[in-house]
Design an enzyme around this catalytic site. Sequence first.
Site, PDB file in Angstrom:
ATOM      1  N   HIS A 160       0.834  -1.196  -0.061  1.00  0.00           N
ATOM      2  CA  HIS A 160      -0.079   0.043   0.073  1.00  0.00           C
ATOM      3  C   HIS A 160       0.845   1.404  -0.090  1.00  0.00           C
ATOM      4  O   HIS A 160       2.002   1.106   0.653  1.00  0.00           O
ATOM      5  CB  HIS A 160      -0.823  -0.015   1.276  1.00  0.00           C
ATOM      6  CG  HIS A 160      -2.126   1.053   1.086  1.00  0.00           C
ATOM      7  ND1 HIS A 160      -2.035   2.227   1.264  1.00  0.00           N
ATOM      8  CD2 HIS A 160      -3.422   0.613   0.771  1.00  0.00           C
ATOM      9  CE1 HIS A 160      -3.357   2.830   1.174  1.00  0.00           C
ATOM     10  NE2 HIS A 160      -4.068   1.927   0.638  1.00  0.00           N
ATOM     11  N   ASP A 215      -7.874  -5.528   0.118  1.00  0.00           N
ATOM     12  CA  ASP A 215      -8.396  -6.320  -0.939  1.00  0.00           C
ATOM     13  C   ASP A 215      -7.910  -7.714  -0.701  1.00  0.00           C
ATOM     14  O   ASP A 215      -8.365  -8.593  -1.488  1.00  0.00           O
ATOM     15  CB  ASP A 215      -7.938  -5.822  -2.163  1.00  0.00           C
ATOM     16  CG  ASP A 215      -8.391  -4.477  -2.599  1.00  0.00           C
ATOM     17  OD1 ASP A 215      -7.543  -3.645  -2.865  1.00  0.00           O
ATOM     18  OD2 ASP A 215      -9.663  -4.357  -2.717  1.00  0.00           O
TER      19      ASP A 215
HETATM   20  C1  SDX Z   1      -6.235  -0.083  -2.942  1.00  0.00           C
HETATM   21  O1  SDX Z   1      -4.502   4.492  -2.082  1.00  0.00           O
HETATM   22  C2  SDX Z   1      -5.380   3.836  -1.373  1.00  0.00           C
HETATM   23  O2  SDX Z   1      -5.739   4.288  -0.161  1.00  0.00           O
HETATM   24  C3  SDX Z   1      -6.174   2.780  -2.078  1.00  0.00           C
HETATM   25  C4  SDX Z   1      -7.156   1.839  -1.307  1.00  0.00           C
HETATM   26  C5  SDX Z   1      -8.296   2.612  -0.940  1.00  0.00           C
HETATM   27  O3  SDX Z   1      -9.104   2.115   0.117  1.00  0.00           O
HETATM   28  O4  SDX Z   1      -8.629   3.687  -1.830  1.00  0.00           O
HETATM   29  O5  SDX Z   1      -6.464   1.290  -0.030  1.00  0.00           O
HETATM   30  C6  SDX Z   1      -7.502   0.543  -2.260  1.00  0.00           C
HETATM   31  O6  SDX Z   1      -6.013   0.272  -3.827  1.00  0.00           O
HETATM   32  C7  SDX Z   1      -5.415  -1.181  -2.044  1.00  0.00           C
HETATM   33  C8  SDX Z   1      -4.200  -1.390  -2.974  1.00  0.00           C
HETATM   34  C9  SDX Z   1      -4.568  -2.732  -3.665  1.00  0.00           C
HETATM   35  N1  SDX Z   1      -3.833  -2.959  -4.814  1.00  0.00           N
HETATM   36  C10 SDX Z   1      -2.918  -4.229  -4.744  1.00  0.00           C
HETATM   37  O7  SDX Z   1      -2.969  -5.023  -3.768  1.00  0.00           O
HETATM   38  C11 SDX Z   1      -2.150  -4.406  -5.872  1.00  0.00           C
HETATM   39  C12 SDX Z   1      -0.529  -4.964  -5.316  1.00  0.00           C
HETATM   40  N2  SDX Z   1       0.046  -3.811  -4.553  1.00  0.00           N
HETATM   41  C13 SDX Z   1       0.977  -2.917  -5.407  1.00  0.00           C
HETATM   42  O8  SDX Z   1       0.777  -2.897  -6.798  1.00  0.00           O
HETATM   43  C14 SDX Z   1       1.271  -1.841  -4.719  1.00  0.00           C
HETATM   44  O9  SDX Z   1       1.685  -2.236  -3.356  1.00  0.00           O
HETATM   45  C15 SDX Z   1       0.595  -0.651  -4.692  1.00  0.00           C
HETATM   46  C16 SDX Z   1       0.078  -0.043  -6.025  1.00  0.00           C
HETATM   47  C17 SDX Z   1      -0.828  -0.857  -3.666  1.00  0.00           C
HETATM   48  C18 SDX Z   1       1.285   0.803  -4.039  1.00  0.00           C
HETATM   49  O10 SDX Z   1       2.429   0.751  -4.849  1.00  0.00           O
HETATM   50  P1  SDX Z   1       3.301   1.893  -4.491  1.00  0.00           P
HETATM   51  O11 SDX Z   1       2.948   2.686  -3.280  1.00  0.00           O
HETATM   52  O12 SDX Z   1       3.579   2.711  -5.662  1.00  0.00           O
HETATM   53  O13 SDX Z   1       4.709   1.191  -4.111  1.00  0.00           O
HETATM   54  P2  SDX Z   1       5.706   0.752  -5.239  1.00  0.00           P
HETATM   55  O14 SDX Z   1       5.009   0.336  -6.567  1.00  0.00           O
HETATM   56  O15 SDX Z   1       6.785   1.748  -5.606  1.00  0.00           O
HETATM   57  O16 SDX Z   1       6.382  -0.370  -4.648  1.00  0.00           O
HETATM   58  C19 SDX Z   1       7.627  -0.309  -3.598  1.00  0.00           C
HETATM   59  C20 SDX Z   1       8.561  -1.540  -3.899  1.00  0.00           C
HETATM   60  C21 SDX Z   1       8.863  -1.818  -5.029  1.00  0.00           C
HETATM   61  O17 SDX Z   1      10.095  -2.642  -5.102  1.00  0.00           O
HETATM   62  P3  SDX Z   1      11.387  -1.687  -5.385  1.00  0.00           P
HETATM   63  O18 SDX Z   1      11.170  -1.219  -7.010  1.00  0.00           O
HETATM   64  O19 SDX Z   1      11.451  -0.615  -4.246  1.00  0.00           O
HETATM   65  O20 SDX Z   1      12.540  -2.858  -5.370  1.00  0.00           O
HETATM   66  O21 SDX Z   1       7.641  -2.599  -3.374  1.00  0.00           O
HETATM   67  C22 SDX Z   1       7.476  -3.727  -4.172  1.00  0.00           C
HETATM   68  C23 SDX Z   1       7.631  -2.927  -5.659  1.00  0.00           C
HETATM   69  O22 SDX Z   1       8.056  -3.614  -6.589  1.00  0.00           O
HETATM   70  N3  SDX Z   1       5.898  -4.047  -4.421  1.00  0.00           N
HETATM   71  C24 SDX Z   1       5.600  -5.296  -4.054  1.00  0.00           C
HETATM   72  C25 SDX Z   1       4.296  -5.246  -4.182  1.00  0.00           C
HETATM   73  N4  SDX Z   1       3.685  -3.873  -3.771  1.00  0.00           N
HETATM   74  C26 SDX Z   1       4.769  -3.109  -3.748  1.00  0.00           C
HETATM   75  N5  SDX Z   1       6.301  -6.397  -4.375  1.00  0.00           N
HETATM   76  C27 SDX Z   1       5.514  -7.591  -4.628  1.00  0.00           C
HETATM   77  N6  SDX Z   1       4.288  -7.456  -4.293  1.00  0.00           N
HETATM   78  C28 SDX Z   1       3.519  -6.475  -4.052  1.00  0.00           C
HETATM   79  N7  SDX Z   1       2.210  -6.518  -4.007  1.00  0.00           N
END
Ligand code: SDX
Length: 431
Positions: free
Chosen positions: A308, A366
Amino acid sequence: MADTPKTATLTIDGQSYDLPIYSPTAGPDVIDIRKLYGQAGVFTYDPGFTSTASCDSTITFIDGDKGELLHRGYPIDQLAEKSHYLEVCYLLLYGALPTAQELENFENMVTRHTMIHEQMHNFFRGFRRDAHPMATMVGVVGAMSAFYHDSTDPSDARQREIASHRLIAKMPTIAAMAYKYSIGQPFVYPRNDLDYASNFLHMCFAVPAEEYVVDPILSRAMDRIFTLHADHEQNASTSTVRLASSSGANPFACIAAGIACLWGPAHGGANQACLEMLKEIGSVDRIPEFIARAKDKNDPFRLMGFGHRVYKNFDPRAKVMKQSADEVLDLLGVEDNPVLQVAKELEAAALADPYFAEKKLFPNVDFYSGIILEAMGFPTSMFTPIFAVSRTVGWISQWKEQLGDPQMKIGRPRQLYLGDTARDYTDIENR
Ligand code: SDX
């Protein structure tokens, strides 16, 4: 906004610029950069808005480190336990918990706005039966501005109020109709003798051929899911609604934009993607393979339902959802649900893995919601529409707050331009 004497000093090429700092009632201080371009001729740069506050707000606060979520100051776990969705709607819209009379009036008003214009039924028939219900919802909600002309002017407080009530009341009806249309069953009209969650279940699962009695266990679980998804600060879909509204667009167009944004798998579409992932994993012995893929930089796969932008601890909604999953599945007699087993083992394996611990990746709202929704009888394609039904009150509350903000301006970000500088046109014979 509490004014404070604090300032931040930015020095560029020997020239210093003092920028005001404002302190919130909770959360980080903010640096006001509104005059920066005018004074220093530079932009700030923040793709994804990881360090940017787009507005001030009094509706919802998240402490990502503590894993805390407050709606008008009330913790989400207390609201999920002691309140119910329409009371939370009132709280988000008006800023205070209602008295008994206020709540009764509000619930009566919502109940009596649940039907949609009969002519709108034709809209659904223009879609293919296999259209994703989110596609249908974007279209039908956007089209509401073609039917409800008396509540499209965002500058009129009375029209804002009517549009708010219509959207909160009609979203479940539209979502249920999108579902019924996708499975070839007749639409079921809302009923005024049912509460909000029961009415939604009845519209989704009743058929003309027999009486459908709503199971109170399912109704309570449905209401809790609505409550947990109601609002969440300036997330992507809420920011979309605010940006659309900043141009003066009508409320139905703004909410349709929010639905479109929520659909993405990185946002509200994650509940559908998460359940599909859990089914793809299939059994606990394949969990290591998927954990390895999630950690592999060269593999685009991510654990859906994990991570998140704000929470760097457990999403408090996920904790409540996990309890609900156990209760609902036990009560429905599916306690040995293999998907729930995979989810619990996957959560434990990920939380024990240094990669997820270092990056502070925890289950989000989720991760468990899809398991409950599937156990309740919904197809995965209905998971995000249900999220949209719930989040409508959050979008509307934030939309109204922005319209009431005297500082509101049209949202128009700038850019870091890396393209070609000016060059003359070359005639085709010379290329
Ligand atoms: C919702 O914003 C909100 O409040 C949203 C929400 C709401 O109520 O409105 O809470 C609802 O959207 C919840 C999130 C649902 N999405 C997912 O579950 C999809 C999987 N999660 C990711 O795609 C990700 O965690 C996000 C999109 C939720 C957040 O992405 P960020 O904050 O932009 O973080 P990032 O993509 O920069 O990741 C940081 C690091 C990365 O590694 P590095 O590049 O630093 O090496 O963490 C890793 C990412 O690769 N990472 C993950 C991961 N999520 C982040 N690695 C594996 N699995 C994951 N799920």
